[in-house]
Write an enzyme that holds these catalytic residues in place. Sequence first.
Site, PDB file in Angstrom:
ATOM      1  CD  GLU A  44      -2.803   0.999   2.558  1.00  0.00           C
ATOM      2  OE1 GLU A  44      -2.356   0.474   3.604  1.00  0.00           O
ATOM      3  OE2 GLU A  44      -3.953   1.479   2.475  1.00  0.00           O
ATOM      4  CE  LYS A 115      -7.562   0.906   2.959  1.00  0.00           C
ATOM      5  NZ  LYS A 115      -6.530   1.584   3.768  1.00  0.00           N
ATOM      6  CB  CYS A 156      -4.429  -1.899   3.845  1.00  0.00           C
ATOM      7  SG  CYS A 156      -3.531  -1.825   5.417  1.00  0.00           S
TER       8      CYS A 156
HETATM    9  N1  LIG Z   1      -3.486   0.580   7.854  1.00  0.00           N
HETATM   10  C1  LIG Z   1      -4.633   0.003   7.489  1.00  0.00           C
HETATM   11  O1  LIG Z   1      -5.289   0.402   6.503  1.00  0.00           O
HETATM   12  C2  LIG Z   1      -5.184  -1.149   8.266  1.00  0.00           C
HETATM   13  C3  LIG Z   1      -4.664  -1.553   9.577  1.00  0.00           C
HETATM   14  O2  LIG Z   1      -3.573  -1.191  10.028  1.00  0.00           O
HETATM   15  C4  LIG Z   1      -5.545  -2.441  10.341  1.00  0.00           C
HETATM   16  O3  LIG Z   1      -6.613  -2.854   9.814  1.00  0.00           O
HETATM   17  O4  LIG Z   1      -5.225  -2.768  11.487  1.00  0.00           O
END
Ligand SMILES: NC(=O)CC(=O)C(=O)O
Length: 278
Positions: A44, A115, A156
């Site tokens: 990401e 996303k 993520c």
């Molecule tokens: N950083 C993210 O988008 C997600 C994350 O760190 C988590 O779901 O815990």
Amino acid sequence: MKRKYKIAMVQMDTQNNKEKNLEDACAWIDEAAASGAELVCFPEVMNLIGKNTGPGGGREPIPGYSTGRLMEKAAEHGIYIHGGSITEEIPGEKRACNTSVLIGPDGRILAKYQKLHTFDITLADGRPFRESDRIRPGDAVVTAETELGCFGMSICYDVRFPELYRLLAIKGARVLFVPVSFTKETGEEHLEMLLRARAVENGCYVIAAAQTGVKPAYTAYGNSMLIDPWGKVLVRAGSETGVFYGEIDLDHADAVRRRMPSLESRRTDVYQVEEKRK
Ligand SMILES: NC(=O)CC(=O)C(=O)O
């Protein structure tokens, strides 16, 4: 279609100099291609975290400068590149999107995904983290049919929403991309469990290339992982940057689905997940 191939996951410590981040990324692509990887995957926000101190701006259109660099590299080596995500400028919009692209061996973008779930939580030290202040969520579920099989796109925090992955599997995905920049605290407790669950419940490979290192808002967990459809962790990084290699075997994925046919045994007469926007 190719049934067995080598993949590379690049674990990055992206910081606030876009040019340096992209130079590093391109060098890792060269290394991965030289070692025979046919798909190179990034984490990401691979091109920039923080306010850019190098030349050029922050957010970008897609295609644009950063995706252009990846497209050139894909064409140069004749490989697939999953570009993790970058912050995409949306014309006429105050907020950007957190967007992934999959690039084919001819250098063209095959799929683009924004996303869906923004990371709006309270961090372990009590500070609020509100991705939605800067990022407008997308509104589409995206798969990509390729010569390496059908890929499902996600980013993520999406990994916490199993309905999305069930939909991706129903739409044909055999390999799920989950580029991450997990916080250290939530990563230690949840990342492996979530990735393995998404793999097992959908009979899919999961590729999670990760951010590592200290970022302006939190320390990233690292631990890039490749998981097989039985839930086995095939490859796992620590907190170091670099390229990590693994193999996708679609015959093994078929065998796992025959052994554990839970996708087929769903009771769609009783419940259903539904894609609302196509
Ligand atoms: N950083 C993210 O988008 C997600 C994350 O760190 C988590 O779901 O815990």
